[in-house]
Design a protein around this motif. Structure first.
Motif, mmCIF file in Angstrom:
data_model
loop_
_atom_site.group_PDB
_atom_site.id
_atom_site.type_symbol
_atom_site.label_atom_id
_atom_site.label_comp_id
_atom_site.label_asym_id
_atom_site.label_seq_id
_atom_site.Cartn_x
_atom_site.Cartn_y
_atom_site.Cartn_z
ATOM 1 N N ASN A 24 0.789 -1.231 0.000
ATOM 2 C CA ASN A 24 0.000 0.000 0.000
ATOM 3 C C ASN A 24 0.821 1.281 0.000
ATOM 4 O O ASN A 24 0.258 2.367 -0.022
ATOM 5 C CB ASN A 24 -0.933 0.020 1.210
ATOM 6 C CG ASN A 24 -2.347 -0.386 0.833
ATOM 7 O OD1 ASN A 24 -2.721 -0.370 -0.326
ATOM 8 N ND2 ASN A 24 -3.124 -0.769 1.834
ATOM 9 N N ASN A 25 2.142 1.166 0.064
ATOM 10 C CA ASN A 25 2.947 2.395 0.067
ATOM 11 C C ASN A 25 3.475 2.699 -1.335
ATOM 12 O O ASN A 25 3.080 2.079 -2.312
ATOM 13 C CB ASN A 25 4.087 2.292 1.092
ATOM 14 C CG ASN A 25 5.029 1.135 0.808
ATOM 15 O OD1 ASN A 25 5.229 0.752 -0.339
ATOM 16 N ND2 ASN A 25 5.599 0.561 1.862
ATOM 17 N N GLY A 45 0.976 2.667 -6.281
ATOM 18 C CA GLY A 45 1.396 1.427 -5.642
ATOM 19 C C GLY A 45 0.566 0.266 -6.169
ATOM 20 O O GLY A 45 -0.273 0.431 -7.065
ATOM 21 N N LEU A 46 0.774 -0.904 -5.610
ATOM 22 C CA LEU A 46 0.077 -2.088 -6.091
ATOM 23 C C LEU A 46 -1.439 -1.996 -5.910
ATOM 24 O O LEU A 46 -2.217 -2.337 -6.804
ATOM 25 C CB LEU A 46 0.599 -3.336 -5.383
ATOM 26 C CG LEU A 46 1.840 -3.985 -6.005
ATOM 27 C CD1 LEU A 46 2.418 -5.028 -5.067
ATOM 28 C CD2 LEU A 46 1.506 -4.611 -7.346
ATOM 29 N N ALA A 47 -1.862 -1.547 -4.749
ATOM 30 C CA ALA A 47 -3.300 -1.442 -4.502
ATOM 31 C C ALA A 47 -3.938 -0.461 -5.482
ATOM 32 O O ALA A 47 -5.029 -0.714 -6.015
ATOM 33 C CB ALA A 47 -3.556 -1.006 -3.062
ATOM 34 N N ASP A 48 -3.252 0.645 -5.741
ATOM 35 C CA ASP A 48 -3.766 1.638 -6.681
ATOM 36 C C ASP A 48 -3.764 1.088 -8.109
ATOM 37 O O ASP A 48 -4.653 1.399 -8.901
ATOM 38 C CB ASP A 48 -2.914 2.904 -6.603
ATOM 39 C CG ASP A 48 -3.477 4.037 -7.451
ATOM 40 O OD1 ASP A 48 -4.716 4.189 -7.492
ATOM 41 O OD2 ASP A 48 -2.685 4.768 -8.077
ATOM 42 N N ALA A 274 -3.164 -6.262 -10.446
ATOM 43 C CA ALA A 274 -2.276 -5.141 -10.129
ATOM 44 C C ALA A 274 -0.899 -5.350 -10.752
ATOM 45 O O ALA A 274 -0.313 -4.437 -11.354
ATOM 46 C CB ALA A 274 -2.159 -4.990 -8.617
ATOM 47 N N LEU A 275 -0.366 -6.551 -10.619
ATOM 48 C CA LEU A 275 0.939 -6.869 -11.204
ATOM 49 C C LEU A 275 0.875 -6.795 -12.729
ATOM 50 O O LEU A 275 1.813 -6.326 -13.385
ATOM 51 C CB LEU A 275 1.381 -8.266 -10.760
ATOM 52 C CG LEU A 275 1.719 -8.414 -9.273
ATOM 53 C CD1 LEU A 275 1.869 -9.883 -8.904
ATOM 54 C CD2 LEU A 275 2.998 -7.650 -8.921
#
Length: 443
Positions: A24-25, A45-48, A274-275
């Protein structure tokens, strides 16, 4: 080595904990220019990255076309349902083949896969079940020893992600992002990539000589990743990646994290998405001095790149293997006769005029042609377009299947033209080819 043994290795445990902390960072903040839309894409970031997931797909059954995470999830659930029905309670090769082809179409990996599925339809359902059960068993040694993995690539990983338990799609985009994550994890503590984390990478599928090729190789400095191979090599690393990502999700709290919070889309599918978005194009390598490549290295690299530019195909009746690639001028066949855009367009238009929406056969007998007894079909359409032997039409049939211009009629050795072609007043081969090449570059 089984799942527990792999996940309890010290370096794997460290990586899982590190990745869970950094989801999340800003560790995975990233941006690039989408080559198709020419629009910038970026994430914090990944979540975004998951919230900005985008993959354009066509309609499927009662589902409309779309591009969001939600619309893609609906398509994938429908495809999973169709595959599951084909694999139980009794095996149905035709249904398994139909559903598998739809997965390839959804994933933009039809080239090199559709003709294979058609040619290897007999026993396909049993093969899918066999590999699915092997993946679910979660033992790398058994997987390596198995002799029935005759095909495992960027297309098949999408199929197994739907029928195996907690199994991600491991394609070149996901592999690139995972490798990039490993380089960040290794920075300052490892001089080389730990063998357990050496996720293999694969190049992007794009036109030869692309002026701004996508970077999918996460290697940097002494942190070098191997190339991804097909078959067992791909399956084993696909399994390892799935184990790690599920373990990362297990380390997260259910609240406050978009990747693991309650919702209709499975958490593992979210982190995979996300990836996938991040791995489209990795940041460029920092410029600096590097050791000059030897002539031998350069020759090997060129040979490997040349090999990767080819797609596999199989003739529909005999299952003869050959390789091809799409070019701006048509289809080039390795060590064989190529098909120009004008020839392809003339052949399709002949079929359109003579068959319209009805089915047509291959009909490419050389002896019948010489005797003037050849019945209307793809062979005669090809002769009228090229004045060459109808024998070449068997390869053309496989190619037209792969690019979606024709479709097989179930229970027969006949095809029909794609219905969307028939919606136009005139078949413009140049306009069609733009779509075909654009689809080739999508992934």
């Amino acid at each position: 080595m089984n799942r527990t043994q792999y996940l309890t290795k010290p370096v794997i445990t460290q990586f899982i904990e590190w990745l869970a902390v950094n989801l999340n960072n800003g560790t995975f903040s990233h941006g690039y220019i989408d080559r198709r839309s020419r629009q910038p894409w970026c994430c914090a970031g990944l979540a975004d990255a998951f919230t900005q997931y985008k993959w354009s797909h066509g309609p499927y059954r009662t589902l409309s076309k779309g591009s969001t995470a939600a619309s893609n999830d609906a398509i994938l659930k429908a495809l999973k349902s169709d595959l599951d029905r084909a694999l139980s309670p009794s095996l149905n090769d035709q249904s398994a083949c139909n559903a598998a082809k739809e997965v390839m179409i959804w994933g933009g990996v039809r080239n090199g896969n559709i003709s294979w599925l058609e040619t290897h339809k007999q026993g396909l359902a049993g093969q899918l079940v066999s590999i699915r059960d092997l993946l679910d068993a979660g033992d790398l040694k058994s997987l390596a020893a198995h002799n029935k993995i005759i095909r495992f690539n960027a297309g098949m990983t999408k199929i197994y992600s739907l029928i195996a338990k907690d199994f991600i799609i491991y394609d070149s985009r996901v592999a690139a992002a995972l490798g990039w994550a490993v380089t960040k994890f290794c920075a300052g503590q490892f001089s080389t990539i730990p063998a357990e984390l050496a996720f293999p990478w694969a190049p992007a599928k794009e036109a030869r000589g692309a002026p701004n090729p996508k970077r999918r190789n996460p290697s940097t400095g002494n942190l070098i990743f191997p190339r991804l191979g097909q078959g067992k090599h791909h399956a084993q690393w696909n399994l390892k990646a799935s184990w790690i990502l599920q373990a990362v999700l297990d380390n997260l709290s259910e609240c406050g994290n978009p990747l693991n919070s309650p919702g209709p889309i499975a958490p593992l599918r979210r982190i995979e998405a996300a990836l996938f978005m991040i791995g489209y194009d990795l940041p460029p390598l920092a410029t600096g001095p590097s050791a000059p490549a030897t002539t031998n290295d350069t020759t090997k690299k060129r040979a490997q790149e040349e090999s990767e530019n080819w797609n596999d195909a199989y003739t529909p009746t005999q299952g003869n293997h050959f390789r091809y690639r799409l070019t701006k001028k048509g289809i080039k066949v390795e060590k064989g006769l190529s098909f120009s855009l004008a020839e392809i367009g003339s052949t399709i238009n002949w079929l359109w005029r003579h068959f319209d929406k009805t089915a047509f056969p291959l009909e490419n007998s050389r002896s019948k042609w010489r005797a003037g007894e050849l019945r209307p079909g793809l062979g005669l359409a090809y002769i009228n377009a090229t004045n060459r032997s109808p024998m070449h039409a068997s390869r053309l049939a496989a190619l037209l299947l792969d690019i979606g211009v024709i479709h097989t009629v179930e229970g027969s050795r006949k095809w029909v033209l794609d219905p969307q072609l028939l919606e136009a007043d005139v078949l413009d081969i140049n306009k069609l080819w733009v779509t075909v090449l654009d689809r080739e570059d999508a992934e």
